[in-house]
Design a protein around this motif. Structure first.
Motif: not given
Length: 480
Positions: A270-295
């Protein structure tokens, strides 16, 4: 006389009570002219009818009863305005981030924990910046742009061939839905995560099925409920993804190139130089995979169903795909030019998506009070957009119950905003082109390798928000 006085008193009390209720309702809704409709039952609203009735029936009945333009309801714990028809689609798509912002229903917020609830927003501030950052990370590397997908297309073709060879070649009968899910998740894991481990992917298939069902469910979290199974599945997926993220970080530290979306999400800050927490990355990737899988898996499966019912359509697709195959050298993989030649095949897919939309609709949240069709929708209300208001409407599609791919051939025209399977405006599905290529690669390989018969004629399509064949679409294969 006493009887008359008593009757008048009762009548006055009843009228007073009704006026009090009406006044309270007016105050509770801000005294504005709300869309017509019903909030349904206390607490539950009309959630049961929405989730467990056919979406087109839920919407269609209320359009006829209240208004063809807009009606109000209460679903999944939210006061909601359903905006209908092509004018509604245009209004919604044209006002993204002006009047509306994305909204995930409570089941999604609970399954994908990085999506903040209303209480979390109040405590930590609005999550819109996080959503914009997420979209920026997904789009900025250009993974979903045609020029990037061109490089992935050959891999998509070869992986589809491999899956068909492993699971279908040499078999007399198979269940099409199972393989379509495996192919789709294999492609998504390779594309989004950069992993190609069949055992790992096989473990994820059932979990993604449960999460997909739970995204639109009642949030009763006890054994035996849809949401309980979805929550357990999301925990298992999150655990697997956290392991993948750690492996990805180790590989990148050793100099591995960034060739997938996960790599870019790991290094995004982000603008402060903070990286995304691993748990948040996992949730966002799960959302992407779900969208790219089921439909995508649903579209492939229903292609097999409707084309299996229509030998005339199958023969036209086969002729088109054989012409493409004949122009290739032995072992040469599909390229962008080949995909653009699959015009009739894509018309068939378009009709599949009209007939049984793989995604019924999505929610938005009103950023401000706004007026539509003479009614006011208050700030904070949810707005539901759905394809059900146009897809099967004879006003927009002649003989809508007939499966007819010629609707999309050159020279045919549709009223704008009547056919919008991928949404529209700034929030049009960013994976539209990825989905098109994945489905067409499947069509090319399955049609040039097999003809098939449906073993359950007129198999029922179940699952209201995420359609699927009741028996898994068992078919008999005939290899060419």
């Amino acid at each position: 006389m006493e009887v008359i006085v008593l009757s008048l008193t009762v009548a006055l009390v009843a009228v007073s009570l009704l006026l009090t209720i009406f006044a309270f309702t007016r105050r509770a809704d801000g005294g504005v002219k709300l869309p017509p409709g019903s909030y349904g039952w206390p607490i539950m609203g009309e959630t049961i009818e929405f989730l467990f009735g056919k979406p087109e029936h839920f919407v269609g009945e209320r359009m006829r009863k209240y208004s063809p333009d807009i009606f109000k309801t209460d679903i999944l714990g939210e006061k909601t305005a359903v905006i209908c028809g092509p004018n509604g689609h245009k209004f919604l798509f044209s006002n993204e981030q002006k009047l509306f912002t994305a909204f995930r229903p409570h089941p999604m917020q609970m399954l994908f924990r990085s999506y903040k609830t209303k209480e979390q927003k109040q405590a930590t501030g609005p999550s819109q910046m996080a959503r914009n950052d997420e979209a920026k990370v997904i789009r900025s590397p250009g993974f979903l742009k045609p020029e990037a997908l061109v490089r992935y297309l050959g891999k998509m073709d070869s992986m589809t061939q491999q899956q068909l060879q492993t699971y279908w070649e040499g078999k007399d009968t198979v269940k099409a839905f199972g393989l379509c899910k495996t192919i789709t998740l294999t492609l998504a894991c390779r594309f989004f995560l950069g992993i190609d481990n069949p055992e790992r992917i096989a473990r994820l298939v059932t979990n993604f099925d449960d999460v997909t069902l739970g995204m639109h469910s009642i949030t009763f979290n006890f054994p035996g409920t849809i949401f309980y199974r979805a929550n357990k599945a999301a925990t298992a997926i999150r655990r697997e993804l956290l392991a993948v993220i750690k492996e990805k970080k180790d590989a990148m530290a050793s100099g591995a190139p960034m060739q997938d979306i996960l790599s870019h999400m790991v290094v995004a800050s982000d603008p402060t130089g903070q990286f995304m927490p691993e748990a948040e990355i996992a949730d966002k990737m799960m959302g992407l995979l779900t969208a790219g899988y089921s439909t995508v898996a649903t579209t492939m499966t229903l292609f097999m169903k409707y084309v299996g019912e229509r030998p005339d359509i199958y023969n036209k697709i086969l002729a088109e795909q054989r012409e493409i195959a004949a122009a290739k050298k032995p072992g040469e993989l599909l390229d962008w030019e080949d995909m653009n030649k699959m015009k009739y095949s894509w018309n068939v897919i378009c009709e599949v998506m009209r007939f049984n939309p793989p995604l019924q609709g999505t929610f938005r949240e009103a950023l401000v009070d706004f007026t539509y069709a003479g009614y006011t929708i208050p700030k904070g209300w949810k707005v539901y957009w759905t394809v059900s208001t146009t897809n099967m409407n004879p006003q927009y599609f002649k003989n809508p119950e007939v499966f007819d791919p010629t609707r999309y051939q050159e020279g045919e025209s549709h009223i704008p905003y009547t056919y919008v399977p991928f949404g529209g405006g700034p929030r049009m599905c960013p994976g539209k082109e990825y989905a098109r290529l994945a489905v067409l690669a499947f069509v090319h390989n399955v049609v040039t390798k097999f003809k098939w018969d449906l073993l359950v004629p007129n198999e029922k399509i179940i699952g209201d928000m995420m359609p699927s064949p009741e028996k898994g679409l068992p078919i008999r294969l005939h290899a060419h």
